[in-house]
Write a protein that holds these residues in place. Structure first.
Motif, short mmCIF file in Angstrom:
data_model
loop_
_atom_site.label_atom_id
_atom_site.label_comp_id
_atom_site.label_asym_id
_atom_site.label_seq_id
_atom_site.Cartn_x
_atom_site.Cartn_y
_atom_site.Cartn_z
N GLU A 205 0.85 -1.18 0.00
CA GLU A 205 0.00 0.00 0.00
C GLU A 205 0.89 1.23 0.00
O GLU A 205 1.97 1.23 0.58
N VAL B 49 2.39 4.78 1.04
CA VAL B 49 2.67 5.31 2.38
C VAL B 49 2.52 6.83 2.32
O VAL B 49 3.14 7.49 1.49
N ALA C 159 6.82 4.38 9.14
CA ALA C 159 5.62 3.62 8.83
C ALA C 159 6.03 2.20 8.50
O ALA C 159 7.12 1.96 7.96
N SER C 160 5.16 1.28 8.83
CA SER C 160 5.42 -0.11 8.45
C SER C 160 4.12 -0.72 7.97
O SER C 160 3.03 -0.27 8.33
N GLU C 161 4.26 -1.72 7.14
CA GLU C 161 3.09 -2.44 6.65
C GLU C 161 3.43 -3.89 6.44
O GLU C 161 4.58 -4.24 6.13
N ASN C 162 2.44 -4.71 6.66
CA ASN C 162 2.61 -6.14 6.41
C ASN C 162 2.26 -6.42 4.96
O ASN C 162 1.29 -5.88 4.43
N VAL C 163 3.07 -7.24 4.32
CA VAL C 163 2.85 -7.61 2.93
C VAL C 163 2.91 -9.13 2.80
O VAL C 163 3.48 -9.81 3.66
N SER D 3 7.24 -7.91 6.53
CA SER D 3 6.97 -6.54 6.93
C SER D 3 7.96 -5.60 6.26
O SER D 3 9.16 -5.88 6.19
#
Length: 182
Positions: A57, A59, A71-75, A152
């Protein structure tokens, strides 16, 4: 004494025997002429080794110029390699591939970390163009949502770089992540 015809027949027989030895395992069988006829074919499939990254996604940091911003996101990460391993390489959108956001007048650097297991304890810093190897894919299928977990992605900017930046428009850039099965 043999004739030329006998020699040709012998060579043909040797050739047919040679063909029979190499093609018996994968030969189609033709059916005989009759009221019914049955034939068979051998079916094979070659499945290439592949990898897939999904669930990424964009950021957006907003107006957070006074503090450390991250920021972090799970993929989802999947590989069908025999051991489920993959490699990852990251490139920023600047001409050198560095990790920077730019507004055309100034740039703000950012850092990128990757965790193959989705936890902070296993974060590994990425450098533009450098390859991380021997990473274990978390997903068991190429579709997100089926598996043992996720990877992540973490992006951070240093607060001193943010404080030094002038307001001259939004700073933008992109990050390209390339995964390959290993």
């Amino acid at each position: 004494m043999t004739t030329i015809q006998d020699a040709r027949a012998a060579f043909k027989l040797i050739g047919l025997i040679g063909l029979g030895l190499t093609n018996t395992a994968h030969a189609s069988q033709q059916g005989p002429l009759g009221a019914t006829s049955t034939g068979s074919v051998t079916i094979t499939v070659s499945i290439p080794v592949r990898a897939r990254i999904s669930g990424l996604e964009d950021v957006h940091f907003g107006n957070e110029r006074a503090a450390t911003t991250g920021a972090s996101e799970n993929v989802c990460l999947w590989s069908n390699s025999p051991a489920g391993l993959y490699t990852i390489v990251a490139h920023g959108s600047c001409s050198s591939g560095s990790f920077e956001l730019s507004n055309g007048k100034e740039a703000v650097a950012y850092t990128v970390a990757w965790s193959p297991r989705g936890d902070v304890a296993s974060d590994q810093n990425l450098r533009s163009g450098s390859t991380l190897t021997d990473l274990q894919a978390a997903m068991e299928r190429s579709e997100c949502g089926v598996g043992r977990g996720v990877a992540s992605l973490a992006i951070a900017m240093d607060s001193s770089d943010l404080q030094a930046a002038r307001q001259a428009g939004p700073e933008v850039g992109s990050l390209t992540l390339t995964v390959s099965p290993e």
